[in-house]
Enzyme design. Structure first.
Site, PDB file in Angstrom:
ATOM      1  CG  ASP A   8      -9.710  -0.232   4.517  1.00 14.30           C
ATOM      2  OD1 ASP A   8      -9.373  -0.718   3.415  1.00 14.30           O
ATOM      3  OD2 ASP A   8      -9.017  -0.323   5.548  1.00 14.30           O
ATOM      4  CD  GLN A  22      -3.600  -4.483   6.224  1.00 11.90           C
ATOM      5  OE1 GLN A  22      -3.745  -3.437   5.592  1.00 11.90           O
ATOM      6  NE2 GLN A  22      -3.918  -5.653   5.719  1.00 11.90           N
ATOM      7  CE  LYS A  71      -3.852  -2.471   2.039  1.00 13.05           C
ATOM      8  NZ  LYS A  71      -4.721  -2.811   3.168  1.00 13.05           N
TER       9      LYS A  71
HETATM   10  N1  GUN Z   1      -6.900  -6.918   5.717  1.00 13.93           N
HETATM   11  C1  GUN Z   1      -7.155  -7.664   4.612  1.00 13.93           C
HETATM   12  N2  GUN Z   1      -7.687  -6.899   3.641  1.00 13.93           N
HETATM   13  C2  GUN Z   1      -7.782  -5.646   4.135  1.00 13.93           C
HETATM   14  C3  GUN Z   1      -8.244  -4.413   3.591  1.00 13.93           C
HETATM   15  O1  GUN Z   1      -8.708  -4.306   2.454  1.00 13.93           O
HETATM   16  N3  GUN Z   1      -8.149  -3.352   4.436  1.00 13.93           N
HETATM   17  C4  GUN Z   1      -7.666  -3.442   5.699  1.00 13.93           C
HETATM   18  N4  GUN Z   1      -7.633  -2.332   6.436  1.00 13.93           N
HETATM   19  N5  GUN Z   1      -7.231  -4.563   6.221  1.00 13.93           N
HETATM   20  C5  GUN Z   1      -7.289  -5.665   5.438  1.00 13.93           C
END
Ligand code: GUN
Length: 280
Positions: free
Chosen positions: A119, A96, A52
């Site tokens: 998100d 996350q 990311k």
């Molecule tokens: N963990 C697995 N996929 C995601 C996601 O798309 N966003 C976040 N914040 N955590 C995750």
């Protein structure tokens, strides 16, 4: 042979579009900034968070990184979120998941200002999506809609079956397909005669979390198959929820694993970060 839906190529295209938009915002004096929070050092999460941050650097979005120790208390995490909510220079906040078990994920998601919820997990974002109001859309299902549209797959009027009802993928996926005028069925572990239902699908979205569970007997000839799963098999090779070799010959289009849905999630996160400027 089926059309192979190339998530790598489509995600690269989206990131380049976002990059242009970020540059033009910069010319107008607006910078885009994403705060990324990771609690603990789960190796898979570290890889995702690293990717990311890399994507942010590529498109020209500033990223602020918060790597907190495993034993961080819920109170400490909520206080950091509050601080970031109140920082006008931070446009997006991403925590996350999964979080360590002593932290209540729902409380954390709800603490994020819905205007910074890149998100799309906040109940306000989900509610807005359900009733067709502006808001952030969860990245993976939003990415799947882009994959379909940019591959020339018509959704309107099609029988769409989603396997899985998670808050992050299955449920928002169903709502998005409905918004595109698909006829949508959501299936799950209690669905009776799953094969009978999935064999009706013109578009089948698979998000069950079981390696290679979907074989050709679940798939109608000519269907479009989207595989959200990602697993490592006994030989350390990546595979999805769909048995690709078995299913590919019977469908009209299919996403591979890796290189299908996976890269789209981060591309749509970048898109949501730019969107945050419009929503703020
Ligand atoms: N963990 C697995 N996929 C995601 C996601 O798309 N966003 C976040 N914040 N955590 C995750």
């Amino acid at each position: 042979m089926p059309q192979i839906i190339d998530g790598k190529q489509i995600s690269a295209q989206i990131k380049d579009e976002v990059k242009e938009k970020v540059a033009s915002l910069k010319e107008q004096g607006t910078t885009v900034c994403l705060a990324v929070i990771q609690v603990g050092a789960d190796p898979a999460s570290s890889v995702y968070v690293g990717n990311k941050k890399k994507a942010c650097a590529y498109v020209g979005i500033e990223s602020l990184s918060y790597e907190l120790p495993e034993q961080t208390s819920q109170e400490e995490l909520l206080s950091l979120i509050d601080e970031l909510n109140n920082k006008p220079e931070v446009n997006g906040i991403l925590v996350q998941l999964p979080l360590p078990s002593h932290i209540d994920e729902d409380a954390v998601i709800q603490a994020i200002d819905p205007k910074k919820d890149v998100d799309g997990f906040h109940p306000q974002s989900v509610g807005a999506l359900c009733i067709g109001q502006p808001g952030f859309v969860s990245c993976t299902p939003a990415g799947i809609i882009e994959l379909l549209k940019r591959s020339g797959v018509e959704i309107a009027g099609k029988e769409c079956v989603v396997i899985g009802r998670s808050n992050i993928v299955g449920k928002p996926m169903a709502i998005l397909l409905l918004r595109e005028n698909g006829t949508v069925t959501v299936t799950h572990s209690k669905t009776r005669d799953l094969k009978e239902v999935t064999r009706r699908a013109d578009i089948l979205v698979v998000a069950i979390g079981k390696p290679k569970m979907i074989t050709r007997d679940y798939v109608k000839e000519g269907a479009v198959v989207i595989d959200v799963g990602i697993h490592r098999n006994e030989n350390n090779k990546l595979c999805g929820d769909v048995d690709y070799e078995d299913v590919a010959p019977v469908c009209s289009a299919i996403t591979p694993v890796p290189g299908g849905v996976g890269p789209m999630t981060i591309a749509m996160l970048m898109y949501n970060c730019v969107r945050s400027i419009e929503l703020q």
